[in-house]
Design an enzyme around this catalytic site. Sequence first.
Site, short mmCIF file in Angstrom:
data_model
loop_
_atom_site.label_atom_id
_atom_site.label_comp_id
_atom_site.label_asym_id
_atom_site.label_seq_id
_atom_site.Cartn_x
_atom_site.Cartn_y
_atom_site.Cartn_z
N THR A 121 -36.91 -43.73 -8.83
CA THR A 121 -38.48 -43.83 -10.20
C THR A 121 -37.72 -45.31 -10.55
OG1 THR A 121 -36.51 -42.76 -11.42
CG2 THR A 121 -38.21 -41.65 -9.99
N TYR A 163 -22.76 -55.19 0.67
CA TYR A 163 -23.80 -54.68 0.42
C TYR A 163 -25.45 -55.95 -0.33
CZ TYR A 163 -23.55 -51.08 -2.37
OH TYR A 163 -23.91 -49.71 -3.65
N LYS A 178 -26.19 -56.10 -7.19
CA LYS A 178 -24.67 -56.56 -7.23
C LYS A 178 -25.11 -57.75 -5.90
CE LYS A 178 -21.59 -52.80 -7.09
NZ LYS A 178 -20.72 -52.97 -8.43
P1 NAP Z 1 -16.98 -44.70 -10.66
O1 NAP Z 1 -15.20 -44.07 -10.60
O2 NAP Z 1 -17.58 -44.17 -10.58
O3 NAP Z 1 -16.09 -45.29 -12.10
C1 NAP Z 1 -17.62 -46.19 -12.53
C2 NAP Z 1 -17.91 -45.87 -14.25
O4 NAP Z 1 -18.08 -46.87 -14.83
C3 NAP Z 1 -16.36 -45.13 -14.49
O5 NAP Z 1 -15.41 -45.22 -15.37
C4 NAP Z 1 -18.12 -44.90 -15.40
O6 NAP Z 1 -17.55 -44.66 -17.55
C5 NAP Z 1 -18.64 -46.50 -16.24
N1 NAP Z 1 -19.47 -46.64 -16.45
C6 NAP Z 1 -20.72 -46.15 -15.75
N2 NAP Z 1 -22.01 -46.33 -16.74
C7 NAP Z 1 -21.34 -46.93 -17.47
C8 NAP Z 1 -22.52 -47.60 -18.50
N3 NAP Z 1 -22.94 -47.37 -18.66
N4 NAP Z 1 -21.63 -48.29 -20.01
C9 NAP Z 1 -19.85 -48.54 -19.48
N5 NAP Z 1 -19.35 -47.86 -19.18
C10 NAP Z 1 -20.06 -47.08 -17.31
O7 NAP Z 1 -16.58 -45.79 -9.65
P2 NAP Z 1 -15.90 -46.03 -8.57
O8 NAP Z 1 -16.34 -45.90 -7.42
O9 NAP Z 1 -13.97 -46.48 -8.88
O10 NAP Z 1 -15.96 -48.21 -8.12
C11 NAP Z 1 -15.87 -49.33 -9.41
C12 NAP Z 1 -16.26 -50.21 -8.46
O11 NAP Z 1 -16.82 -50.27 -7.62
C13 NAP Z 1 -17.99 -49.92 -9.01
O12 NAP Z 1 -18.28 -51.05 -9.35
C14 NAP Z 1 -18.57 -50.02 -7.61
O13 NAP Z 1 -20.18 -50.17 -7.15
C15 NAP Z 1 -18.07 -50.95 -6.51
N6 NAP Z 1 -17.45 -50.21 -5.21
C16 NAP Z 1 -17.04 -48.69 -4.98
C17 NAP Z 1 -17.35 -48.50 -3.95
C18 NAP Z 1 -16.88 -47.57 -3.60
O14 NAP Z 1 -16.26 -47.38 -2.91
N7 NAP Z 1 -16.09 -46.34 -4.53
C19 NAP Z 1 -17.12 -49.31 -2.99
C20 NAP Z 1 -17.88 -51.11 -2.68
C21 NAP Z 1 -17.47 -51.29 -4.65
P3 NAP Z 1 -18.41 -43.68 -17.93
O15 NAP Z 1 -18.32 -42.61 -17.87
O16 NAP Z 1 -17.38 -43.22 -19.42
O17 NAP Z 1 -19.38 -44.35 -18.60
#
Ligand code: NAP
Length: 283
Positions: A121, A163, A178
Amino acid sequence: MSEPISSVTDLRPDLFQGKTALVTGGGTGLGLELSRGLASLGARVVIASRSTEHHTPLLAEAAERGWSIEAEVLDVRSMGAVADVAARVHERLAESGGSGAVDILVNNAAGNFVCPAERLTERAWRAVLGIVLDGTFYCSREFGKGMIRSGRGGSILNIVATYAWTGMPGVVHSASAKAGVLAMTKTLAAEWARHRIRVNAIAPGVFESEGAGGQLWPNDELKQRLTDAVPAKRFATSAEIAQHCLWLLAPASSYVTGECFTVDGGASLGRGMWEPGERVERR
Ligand code: NAP
């Protein structure tokens, strides 16, 4: 490949002494591990995200360990909110005798979920683009202005994903955002190098995180499929990814800018026509 590390241990304990770092999404997952790493190596750390529930555990840990960590409630999708937080943080830093700017900004906040493109959406598209693309720009702009004003330069690190250039079915919103962040990384690196601001990115492969896990590998079967697709045959730990981020933020990387480093156990490498280890019979 070596076993996963469980904590940041092999960097100089005062590596970030006298530096201030702001980490978006710094209370969970990779952001949490990176904030812990920066604080344990001497930085004053500000974490910024929407939910105070995500801040409380790290603030409690910081009080126990004597780390300097503060938290700001922030939705990075709003330019006004980012500007307000930046003004507050800059003022606090100036009051405590510092340069009035952060030295390190980590744009880590993200949102993601799997959805076929034809069913996505407008609201869902906007939400992910808003956090990842807009949020990264708003924070870079506001905290970058502070770095320019201070004359001390700084370092910005954006967390992307492989990606961004390979694409990935099911996450067109995140992949598009990204890819934009990757272009932003290179653009700002060239534009702000004269201000001694380095801008780099990290593209992690899959790593353990509650937030991502719940959305991207919600059951064991899916998780196993993703694990099987990684040549290293395991997920990374968030500490392993954080360790690489710290290296990139450290003075050892002072001439590195506009780069994106892949930390994915080989997951994005081409694997050709044969499964590794497969026996190929001749006719
Ligand atoms: P995560 O634990 O889901 O954390 C996401 C964080 O973003 C949360 O602390 C959340 O805090 C914050 N957030 C979300 N919306 C927000 C907003 N509107 N304003 C401010 N803060 C916001 O993520 P993760 O898995 O550790 O990933 C960290 C990074 O690595 C991300 O950029 C992700 O795309 C990248 N990444 C992850 C993976 C993987 O396998 N996990 C792989 C490739 C890349 P609140 O809810 O308190 O706002």
